[in-house]
Design a protein around this motif. Structure first.
Motif, PDB file in Angstrom:
ATOM      1  N   ASP A  45       0.807  -1.215   0.000  1.00  0.00           N
ATOM      2  CA  ASP A  45       0.000   0.000   0.000  1.00  0.00           C
ATOM      3  C   ASP A  45       0.842   1.269   0.000  1.00  0.00           C
ATOM      4  OD1 ASP A  45       0.993  -0.323   2.516  1.00  0.00           O
ATOM      5  OD2 ASP A  45      -0.913  -0.155   3.569  1.00  0.00           O
ATOM      6  N   LEU A  46       2.146   1.136  -0.283  1.00  0.00           N
ATOM      7  CA  LEU A  46       3.026   2.295  -0.410  1.00  0.00           C
ATOM      8  C   LEU A  46       3.835   2.173  -1.699  1.00  0.00           C
ATOM      9  CD1 LEU A  46       4.636   3.218   3.047  1.00  0.00           C
ATOM     10  CD2 LEU A  46       3.028   4.560   1.680  1.00  0.00           C
ATOM     11  N   MET A  47       3.975   3.272  -2.386  1.00  0.00           N
ATOM     12  CA  MET A  47       4.756   3.322  -3.629  1.00  0.00           C
ATOM     13  C   MET A  47       5.896   4.315  -3.442  1.00  0.00           C
ATOM     14  SD  MET A  47       3.373   4.450  -7.415  1.00  0.00           S
ATOM     15  CE  MET A  47       4.460   4.642  -8.818  1.00  0.00           C
ATOM     16  N   GLN A  48       7.107   3.894  -3.780  1.00  0.00           N
ATOM     17  CA  GLN A  48       8.285   4.752  -3.676  1.00  0.00           C
ATOM     18  C   GLN A  48       8.936   4.898  -5.054  1.00  0.00           C
ATOM     19  OE1 GLN A  48       8.255   1.888  -1.583  1.00  0.00           O
ATOM     20  NE2 GLN A  48       7.597   2.834   0.325  1.00  0.00           N
ATOM     21  N   VAL A  49       9.234   6.129  -5.406  1.00  0.00           N
ATOM     22  CA  VAL A  49       9.874   6.426  -6.688  1.00  0.00           C
ATOM     23  C   VAL A  49      11.120   7.267  -6.421  1.00  0.00           C
ATOM     24  CG1 VAL A  49       9.653   7.627  -8.897  1.00  0.00           C
ATOM     25  CG2 VAL A  49       7.731   6.303  -7.999  1.00  0.00           C
ATOM     26  N   THR A  50      12.218   6.903  -7.077  1.00  0.00           N
ATOM     27  CA  THR A  50      13.456   7.686  -7.003  1.00  0.00           C
ATOM     28  C   THR A  50      13.757   8.263  -8.376  1.00  0.00           C
ATOM     29  OG1 THR A  50      14.367   6.264  -5.259  1.00  0.00           O
ATOM     30  CG2 THR A  50      15.918   7.637  -6.466  1.00  0.00           C
ATOM     31  N   LEU A  51      13.824   9.579  -8.441  1.00  0.00           N
ATOM     32  CA  LEU A  51      14.192  10.300  -9.660  1.00  0.00           C
ATOM     33  C   LEU A  51      15.537  10.981  -9.435  1.00  0.00           C
ATOM     34  CD1 LEU A  51      10.724  11.994 -10.304  1.00  0.00           C
ATOM     35  CD2 LEU A  51      11.566   9.887 -11.340  1.00  0.00           C
ATOM     36  N   TYR A  52      16.229  11.271 -10.498  1.00  0.00           N
ATOM     37  CA  TYR A  52      17.529  11.920 -10.316  1.00  0.00           C
ATOM     38  C   TYR A  52      17.835  12.862 -11.470  1.00  0.00           C
ATOM     39  CZ  TYR A  52      19.551   8.632 -13.719  1.00  0.00           C
ATOM     40  OH  TYR A  52      19.825   7.915 -14.857  1.00  0.00           O
ATOM     41  N   SER A  53      18.696  13.813 -11.163  1.00  0.00           N
ATOM     42  CA  SER A  53      19.219  14.739 -12.166  1.00  0.00           C
ATOM     43  C   SER A  53      20.712  14.504 -12.264  1.00  0.00           C
ATOM     44  CB  SER A  53      18.927  16.191 -11.757  1.00  0.00           C
ATOM     45  OG  SER A  53      19.531  17.101 -12.666  1.00  0.00           O
ATOM     46  N   GLU A  54      21.199  14.366 -13.467  1.00  0.00           N
ATOM     47  CA  GLU A  54      22.624  14.109 -13.680  1.00  0.00           C
ATOM     48  C   GLU A  54      23.106  14.941 -14.867  1.00  0.00           C
ATOM     49  OE1 GLU A  54      25.744  10.343 -13.844  1.00  0.00           O
ATOM     50  OE2 GLU A  54      23.619  10.020 -14.256  1.00  0.00           O
ATOM     51  N   ALA A  55      24.236  15.609 -14.685  1.00  0.00           N
ATOM     52  CA  ALA A  55      24.766  16.461 -15.747  1.00  0.00           C
ATOM     53  C   ALA A  55      26.282  16.546 -15.622  1.00  0.00           C
ATOM     54  CB  ALA A  55      24.144  17.851 -15.688  1.00  0.00           C
ATOM     55  N   GLN A  56      26.890  17.121 -16.658  1.00  0.00           N
ATOM     56  CA  GLN A  56      28.348  17.255 -16.706  1.00  0.00           C
ATOM     57  C   GLN A  56      28.696  18.654 -17.198  1.00  0.00           C
ATOM     58  OE1 GLN A  56      30.647  13.874 -18.240  1.00  0.00           O
ATOM     59  NE2 GLN A  56      31.871  15.296 -19.489  1.00  0.00           N
ATOM     60  N   ASP A 119      -1.166   6.852  -2.693  1.00  0.00           N
ATOM     61  CA  ASP A 119      -2.008   7.099  -3.863  1.00  0.00           C
ATOM     62  C   ASP A 119      -1.180   6.787  -5.105  1.00  0.00           C
ATOM     63  OD1 ASP A 119      -3.579   8.060  -5.929  1.00  0.00           O
ATOM     64  OD2 ASP A 119      -4.230   9.842  -4.835  1.00  0.00           O
ATOM     65  N   PHE A 120      -1.294   5.555  -5.586  1.00  0.00           N
ATOM     66  CA  PHE A 120      -0.444   5.107  -6.684  1.00  0.00           C
ATOM     67  C   PHE A 120      -0.683   5.923  -7.959  1.00  0.00           C
ATOM     68  CE2 PHE A 120      -0.230   0.533  -4.851  1.00  0.00           C
ATOM     69  CZ  PHE A 120       0.466   1.022  -3.761  1.00  0.00           C
ATOM     70  N   ALA A 121      -1.933   6.183  -8.272  1.00  0.00           N
ATOM     71  CA  ALA A 121      -2.246   6.902  -9.507  1.00  0.00           C
ATOM     72  C   ALA A 121      -1.661   8.309  -9.494  1.00  0.00           C
ATOM     73  CB  ALA A 121      -3.761   6.955  -9.702  1.00  0.00           C
ATOM     74  N   SER A 122      -1.785   8.986  -8.342  1.00  0.00           N
ATOM     75  CA  SER A 122      -1.274  10.345  -8.228  1.00  0.00           C
ATOM     76  C   SER A 122       0.244  10.372  -8.349  1.00  0.00           C
ATOM     77  CB  SER A 122      -1.709  10.958  -6.896  1.00  0.00           C
ATOM     78  OG  SER A 122      -1.147  12.250  -6.732  1.00  0.00           O
ATOM     79  N   LEU A 123       0.923   9.478  -7.656  1.00  0.00           N
ATOM     80  CA  LEU A 123       2.383   9.461  -7.696  1.00  0.00           C
ATOM     81  C   LEU A 123       2.895   9.039  -9.067  1.00  0.00           C
ATOM     82  CD1 LEU A 123       5.095   9.789  -6.438  1.00  0.00           C
ATOM     83  CD2 LEU A 123       4.868   7.553  -5.347  1.00  0.00           C
ATOM     84  N   GLY A 137      15.214   6.643 -11.498  1.00  0.00           N
ATOM     85  CA  GLY A 137      16.255   5.884 -10.820  1.00  0.00           C
ATOM     86  C   GLY A 137      15.754   4.555 -10.286  1.00  0.00           C
ATOM     87  N   GLY A 138      14.505   4.505  -9.875  1.00  0.00           N
ATOM     88  CA  GLY A 138      13.970   3.260  -9.343  1.00  0.00           C
ATOM     89  C   GLY A 138      12.534   3.431  -8.877  1.00  0.00           C
ATOM     90  N   MET A 139      11.835   2.307  -8.798  1.00  0.00           N
ATOM     91  CA  MET A 139      10.451   2.291  -8.320  1.00  0.00           C
ATOM     92  C   MET A 139      10.224   0.977  -7.589  1.00  0.00           C
ATOM     93  SD  MET A 139       6.897   2.098 -10.514  1.00  0.00           S
ATOM     94  CE  MET A 139       7.072   3.716 -11.232  1.00  0.00           C
ATOM     95  N   HIS A 140       9.640   1.041  -6.415  1.00  0.00           N
ATOM     96  CA  HIS A 140       9.282  -0.194  -5.726  1.00  0.00           C
ATOM     97  C   HIS A 140       8.098   0.059  -4.801  1.00  0.00           C
ATOM     98  CE1 HIS A 140      11.859   1.614  -2.589  1.00  0.00           C
ATOM     99  NE2 HIS A 140      11.203   0.851  -1.743  1.00  0.00           N
ATOM    100  N   PHE A 141       7.521  -1.029  -4.318  1.00  0.00           N
ATOM    101  CA  PHE A 141       6.326  -0.971  -3.486  1.00  0.00           C
ATOM    102  C   PHE A 141       6.583  -1.710  -2.178  1.00  0.00           C
ATOM    103  CE2 PHE A 141       5.129  -0.670  -7.882  1.00  0.00           C
ATOM    104  CZ  PHE A 141       4.193   0.339  -7.916  1.00  0.00           C
TER     105      PHE A 141
END
Length: 234
Positions: A45-56, A119-123, A137-141
């Motif tokens: 009942d929990l959704m976790q998302v990892t996003l990242y910014s990477e540049a040079q 709220d899976f749909a919202s996230l 970067g990743g997604m898990h529940f």
């Protein structure tokens, strides 16, 4: 002297007979080790998302400023979504050397943004929107702490009931009339979920970042009861 000794023996003899009679009336017990285990699949009942910014960039100061601006913009947007927990993840930079490995020709930096919601749909929709400036970067529940505790409490009661049923079964199989509990140990286990790679790849590869179908899956919560009983035999 012989008469006194005989009298003493005559007085102690009835006490010995009474002790033996009392032991004969006591029930005889035999110890048996038992184990019972119960488990339940519990929906995440929990959704976790990892996003990242990477540049040079050749200038580390400009690089840091660029990454910070990208993250701040994403954080402001994420905070507008109701029920979404927002926090910064790891951030690090490292030098990029030339082909000979002697001179630094640029700097590369990566910073993470972590989102969590029930709220899976919202996230999912928010993550798809943020992929315009960030990368996946990743997604898990997983299960919320309260959900895990509630399930574990229910399984604990079920494990004790299963142990009692098995103890009764063993007692009857041995021809016993009753049993008593000597010891009982309860142990809980939790099978952690695997990352949902399908949804993560779909979001990372889509050009317009459409909202993927969510399959949160489940985890197994188990409780085992290990103990020793003494079976009363006739």
């Amino acid at each position: 002297m012989q008469r006194i000794a005989s009298l003493a023996f005559a007085l102690t003899l009835p006490a010995t007979l009474l002790s033996q009679a009392a032991q004969a009336d006591e029930p005889r017990y035999n110890q048996v080790a038992l184990r019972a285990e119960v488990s339940q699949e519990v929906a995440h009942d929990l959704m976790q998302v990892t996003l990242y910014s990477e540049a040079q960039h050749s200038d580390p100061a400009q690089l840091a400023s660029q990454i910070t601006q990208t993250l701040n913009s994403a954080i402001q947007r994420a905070r507008q979504a109701k029920g979404v927990k927002v926090e910064l993840g790891s951030r690090h930079s490292y030098p990029v050397y030339d082909d000979k490995g002697q001179r630094i020709r640029a700097w590369r930096e990566r910073a993470e943004l972590r989102l969590e919601s029930s709220d899976f749909a919202s996230l999912s929709a928010l993550s798809g929107e943020l992929l315009g400036s960030l990368q996946m970067g990743g997604m898990h529940f997983s299960m919320a702490d309260s959900t895990h505790q509630h399930s574990e409490d229910a399984q604990l009661k079920a494990a004790v009931a299963a142990f009692k049923a098995r103890a009764t079964l063993v007692t009857q199989a041995l021809g016993g009339s009753d049993y008593r509990l000597v010891s009982l140990n309860l142990n809980s286990g939790y099978q952690a979920p695997m990352p949902r790679m399908g949804a993560m790849k779909a979001m990372a590869m889509a050009e317009a970042a459409p909202t993927p179908d969510i399959e949160a899956g489940s985890s197994k919560v188990s409780v085992s009861a290990d103990g020793i009983i003494e079976v009363r035999l006739p």
